[in-house]
Design a protein around this motif. Structure first.
Motif, mmCIF file in Angstrom:
data_model
loop_
_atom_site.group_PDB
_atom_site.id
_atom_site.type_symbol
_atom_site.label_atom_id
_atom_site.label_comp_id
_atom_site.label_asym_id
_atom_site.label_seq_id
_atom_site.Cartn_x
_atom_site.Cartn_y
_atom_site.Cartn_z
ATOM 1 N N PRO A 1 74.326 -19.280 76.021
ATOM 2 C CA PRO A 1 73.961 -18.200 77.015
ATOM 3 C C PRO A 1 74.116 -16.833 76.344
ATOM 4 C CG PRO A 1 75.941 -19.135 77.504
ATOM 5 C CD PRO A 1 75.537 -19.741 76.357
ATOM 6 N N LEU A 2 74.748 -16.719 75.195
ATOM 7 C CA LEU A 2 75.064 -15.343 74.679
ATOM 8 C C LEU A 2 74.096 -14.946 73.736
ATOM 9 C CD1 LEU A 2 78.813 -15.823 73.916
ATOM 10 C CD2 LEU A 2 77.942 -14.633 76.006
ATOM 11 N N SER A 3 73.621 -15.806 73.164
ATOM 12 C CA SER A 3 72.412 -15.392 71.928
ATOM 13 C C SER A 3 71.023 -15.888 72.294
ATOM 14 C CB SER A 3 72.854 -15.941 70.497
ATOM 15 O OG SER A 3 72.709 -17.438 70.653
ATOM 16 N N MET A 4 70.972 -16.738 73.260
ATOM 17 C CA MET A 4 69.560 -17.327 73.478
ATOM 18 C C MET A 4 69.264 -18.091 72.243
ATOM 19 S SD MET A 4 69.584 -16.468 76.545
ATOM 20 C CE MET A 4 70.139 -15.183 77.605
ATOM 21 N N GLN A 5 70.066 -18.434 71.631
ATOM 22 C CA GLN A 5 69.846 -19.511 70.361
ATOM 23 C C GLN A 5 70.266 -20.959 70.437
ATOM 24 O OE1 GLN A 5 71.585 -17.227 67.316
ATOM 25 N NE2 GLN A 5 69.834 -16.244 66.592
ATOM 26 N N MET A 6 70.116 -21.945 69.714
ATOM 27 C CA MET A 6 70.669 -22.951 70.056
ATOM 28 C C MET A 6 71.996 -22.955 68.783
ATOM 29 S SD MET A 6 69.617 -25.390 71.807
ATOM 30 C CE MET A 6 70.399 -26.799 71.163
ATOM 31 N N VAL A 7 73.110 -23.453 69.359
ATOM 32 C CA VAL A 7 74.380 -23.742 68.519
ATOM 33 C C VAL A 7 74.265 -24.784 67.776
ATOM 34 C CG1 VAL A 7 76.772 -24.013 68.654
ATOM 35 C CG2 VAL A 7 75.728 -22.376 70.180
ATOM 36 N N LYS A 8 74.603 -24.878 66.627
ATOM 37 C CA LYS A 8 74.239 -25.839 65.392
ATOM 38 C C LYS A 8 75.637 -26.961 65.861
ATOM 39 C CE LYS A 8 73.882 -24.018 61.694
ATOM 40 N NZ LYS A 8 73.442 -23.602 60.240
ATOM 41 N N SER A 9 75.181 -28.295 65.463
ATOM 42 C CA SER A 9 76.529 -29.235 65.463
ATOM 43 C C SER A 9 77.143 -28.927 63.774
ATOM 44 C CB SER A 9 76.025 -30.616 65.536
ATOM 45 O OG SER A 9 77.086 -31.321 65.322
ATOM 46 N N ALA A 10 78.515 -28.652 63.962
ATOM 47 C CA ALA A 10 79.072 -28.818 62.532
ATOM 48 C C ALA A 10 78.936 -29.813 61.716
ATOM 49 C CB ALA A 10 80.555 -28.220 63.012
ATOM 50 N N THR A 11 78.630 -29.775 60.389
ATOM 51 C CA THR A 11 78.506 -30.742 59.564
ATOM 52 C C THR A 11 80.006 -30.997 58.979
ATOM 53 O OG1 THR A 11 77.853 -29.384 57.661
ATOM 54 C CG2 THR A 11 76.176 -30.001 59.105
ATOM 55 N N GLU A 12 80.086 -32.141 58.024
ATOM 56 C CA GLU A 12 81.316 -32.557 57.500
ATOM 57 C C GLU A 12 81.767 -31.307 56.418
ATOM 58 O OE1 GLU A 12 83.498 -34.909 57.641
ATOM 59 O OE2 GLU A 12 82.705 -36.391 59.008
ATOM 60 N N ALA A 13 80.690 -30.676 55.828
ATOM 61 C CA ALA A 13 80.964 -29.626 54.947
ATOM 62 C C ALA A 13 81.214 -28.378 55.821
ATOM 63 C CB ALA A 13 79.264 -29.361 54.220
ATOM 64 N N ASP A 14 80.782 -28.293 56.888
ATOM 65 C CA ASP A 14 81.316 -27.162 57.705
ATOM 66 C C ASP A 14 82.671 -27.290 58.130
ATOM 67 O OD1 ASP A 14 78.809 -25.307 57.834
ATOM 68 O OD2 ASP A 14 78.335 -26.749 59.504
ATOM 69 N N LEU A 15 83.097 -28.471 58.475
ATOM 70 C CA LEU A 15 84.644 -28.618 58.877
ATOM 71 C C LEU A 15 85.509 -28.357 57.858
ATOM 72 C CD1 LEU A 15 84.012 -31.535 61.280
ATOM 73 C CD2 LEU A 15 84.144 -29.067 61.619
ATOM 74 N N THR A 16 84.972 -28.824 56.428
ATOM 75 C CA THR A 16 85.891 -28.799 55.376
ATOM 76 C C THR A 16 85.851 -27.171 55.047
ATOM 77 O OG1 THR A 16 85.201 -31.121 54.453
ATOM 78 C CG2 THR A 16 86.131 -29.255 52.635
ATOM 79 N N ARG A 17 84.752 -26.702 55.102
ATOM 80 C CA ARG A 17 84.883 -25.095 54.523
ATOM 81 C C ARG A 17 85.569 -24.205 55.801
ATOM 82 N NH1 ARG A 17 81.875 -21.221 57.460
ATOM 83 N NH2 ARG A 17 80.672 -22.961 58.340
ATOM 84 N N VAL A 18 85.730 -24.552 56.978
ATOM 85 C CA VAL A 18 86.414 -24.021 58.065
ATOM 86 C C VAL A 18 87.847 -24.130 57.786
ATOM 87 C CG1 VAL A 18 86.825 -23.690 60.550
ATOM 88 C CG2 VAL A 18 84.413 -23.749 59.550
ATOM 89 N N THR A 19 88.243 -25.347 57.533
ATOM 90 C CA THR A 19 89.574 -25.590 57.365
ATOM 91 C C THR A 19 90.114 -25.077 56.359
ATOM 92 O OG1 THR A 19 89.293 -28.135 58.236
ATOM 93 C CG2 THR A 19 91.376 -27.398 56.961
ATOM 94 N N LYS A 20 89.239 -24.880 54.991
ATOM 95 C CA LYS A 20 89.753 -23.927 54.099
ATOM 96 C C LYS A 20 89.976 -22.490 54.317
ATOM 97 C CE LYS A 20 88.057 -27.334 50.206
ATOM 98 N NZ LYS A 20 87.107 -27.340 49.273
ATOM 99 N N ALA A 21 89.013 -22.027 55.246
ATOM 100 C CA ALA A 21 88.844 -20.748 55.674
ATOM 101 C C ALA A 21 90.378 -20.509 56.600
ATOM 102 C CB ALA A 21 87.741 -20.366 56.357
ATOM 103 N N TYR A 22 90.697 -21.244 57.361
ATOM 104 C CA TYR A 22 91.903 -21.284 58.137
ATOM 105 C C TYR A 22 93.117 -21.105 57.154
ATOM 106 C CZ TYR A 22 90.676 -21.835 62.802
ATOM 107 O OH TYR A 22 90.303 -22.085 64.194
ATOM 108 N N VAL A 23 93.162 -21.656 55.899
ATOM 109 C CA VAL A 23 94.181 -21.636 55.042
ATOM 110 C C VAL A 23 94.236 -20.403 54.400
ATOM 111 C CG1 VAL A 23 95.030 -22.479 52.933
ATOM 112 C CG2 VAL A 23 94.262 -24.294 54.592
#
Length: 395
Positions: A126-148
């Motif tokens: 509702p904020l961007s009027m876009q579709m939010v994507k489903s996070a992929t396995e690669a996304d979740l690995t990348r995000v975890t590394k980004a937290y670190v």
């Protein structure tokens, strides 16, 4: 056992705080270029000089798509010097400083950020009027590394505490909520599966920072919408984190920035002010029946999460921070008697930055915030209490 003095020193993991009061993370609206500004420093200096034990810098994003919108700080080498300047200023007052480390997930405005938002499952934004994507396995690995990586940079910048954002329908919370997580893989199903990302991030961050700083998490006592995290699930989730032993404390929040924000705030709902502060498409959407239902009204009462929080207190041994409508000295003392180790405040110290000093010295018994929530729409122009004459916002 002796009830601790809320205004006495306390340990939070490896950190000693001068007292048990915490300035809860609320977006400051003072980083228009994604950098620390004098206005952001002044905002936190006010509550630090006012006696708070720990002040929390809100919404430090681990990745560009993890911002709720573009006027937020993505932690990196480019923002390190400003963050170090901020921590140094706070330490000079005797207060400690926390950084709220998060990824907004479906709460992110992909159009504002210039990069598509991700969540547990695809959904319209509702904020961007876009579709939010489903996070992929690669996304979740990348995000975890980004937290670190973010955790390490914040340690270098001098932060005392890292608060991992696991509530309010942000990315981690979107995995926890059955209504937002419709995946068909091992990241959904049982609570253990839905909690995988949260536990993975907490473990990775703790392994990175060890006991150099305290690591806490903001979790939900209840999301307040159908398909959200329930109190039962919230307690079970807290028990998993408790068993993992990766966190020094849990801050008990509630509500959803995406589905039901007023469940967290309680009190008056500033619908007109909120609509006026939003982009035209969102403003028009708020006039529809669905939009009007988004800003619900919940009666305010002192310490409104206490009843649910007590269920968490009896279920886990991890130190807990009680949040939600704490304005009075007797409420803070009751929280200590209830077994909570810390109390967190937001609107009360936004209205009166020196409230902790005034309560401690018995110059006051309570704050004067009227919970009109008109401060909420000001996040887009410098968060402030509009009831009082505002100081010029230095961005």
């Amino acid at each position: 056992m002796t009830t601790p003095d809320v205004f006495g020193p306390a340990r939070l993991g490896p950190v000693t705080l001068r007292n048990r009061t915490v300035k809860a993370a609320t977006f400051e609206g003072r980083a228009p270029e994604g950098q620390v500004t004098d206005g952001l420093i002044d905002y936190h200096l006010a509550v630090a000089r006012g006696g708070i034990g720990l002040t929390t810098v809100a919404y430090l994003a681990v990745a560009p798509e993890g911002r709720t919108h573009r006027e937020q700080i993505v932690v990196g080498e480019h923002s390190l010097a400003g963050l170090a300047r901020l921590t140094e200023a706070i330490h000079e007052t005797g207060a400690a400083i926390a950084g709220q480390v998060g990824h907004a997930g479906p709460v992110a405005n992909g159009r504002s950020n210039g990069v598509r938002a991700i969540a547990a499952s695809p959904m319209p934004s509702p904020l961007s009027m876009q579709m939010v994507k489903s996070a992929t396995e690669a996304d979740l690995t990348r995000v975890t590394k980004a937290y670190v990586a973010t955790a390490r940079l914040l340690v270098r910048a001098g932060f005392d505490v890292l608060e991992l954002h696991m509530a309010h329908s942000y990315l981690i919370s979107s995995f926890l909520a059955p209504g937002l997580n419709r995946r068909k893989d091992s990241w959904n199903g049982s609570l253990e599966n839905r909690a995988r990302l949260a536990r993975q991030v907490a473990r990775a961050v703790r392994d990175e920072v060890g006991d150099e700083v305290a690591v806490t998490a903001k979790i939900s006592v209840s999301d307040g919408f159908k398909g959200g995290v329930t109190t039962k699930d919230g307690i079970a989730f807290a028990q998993l984190l408790d068993e993992d032993g990766t966190l020094d404390a849990l801050q008990l929040s509630g509500g959803s920035s995406l589905m039901n924000p007023m469940y967290l705030f309680r009190g008056d709902a500033p619908v007109k002010e909120f609509a006026a502060s939003m982009p035209l498409p969102v403003r028009l959407g708020m006039r529809t029946p669905i939009g009007k239902n988004f800003i619900k009204t919940y009666d305010f009462h002192e310490a409104y999460f206490r009843e649910k929080a007590l269920q968490f207190r009896s279920a886990v041994s991890t130190p807990l921070m009680l949040l939600g409508g704490i304005n009075r000295r007797d409420t803070m003392e009751q929280a200590m008697a209830d077994g909570f180790e810390f109390v967190a405040m937001g609107r009360a110290v936004l209205r009166e930055p020196d409230l902790v000093n005034r309560l401690r010295s018995e110059q006051a018994v309570s704050g004067v915030c009227i919970h009109c929530n008109r401060c909420m729409p000001t996040i887009y122009s410098g968060t402030r209490c509009p009831v009082i004459a505002p100081d010029p916002v230095r961005l």
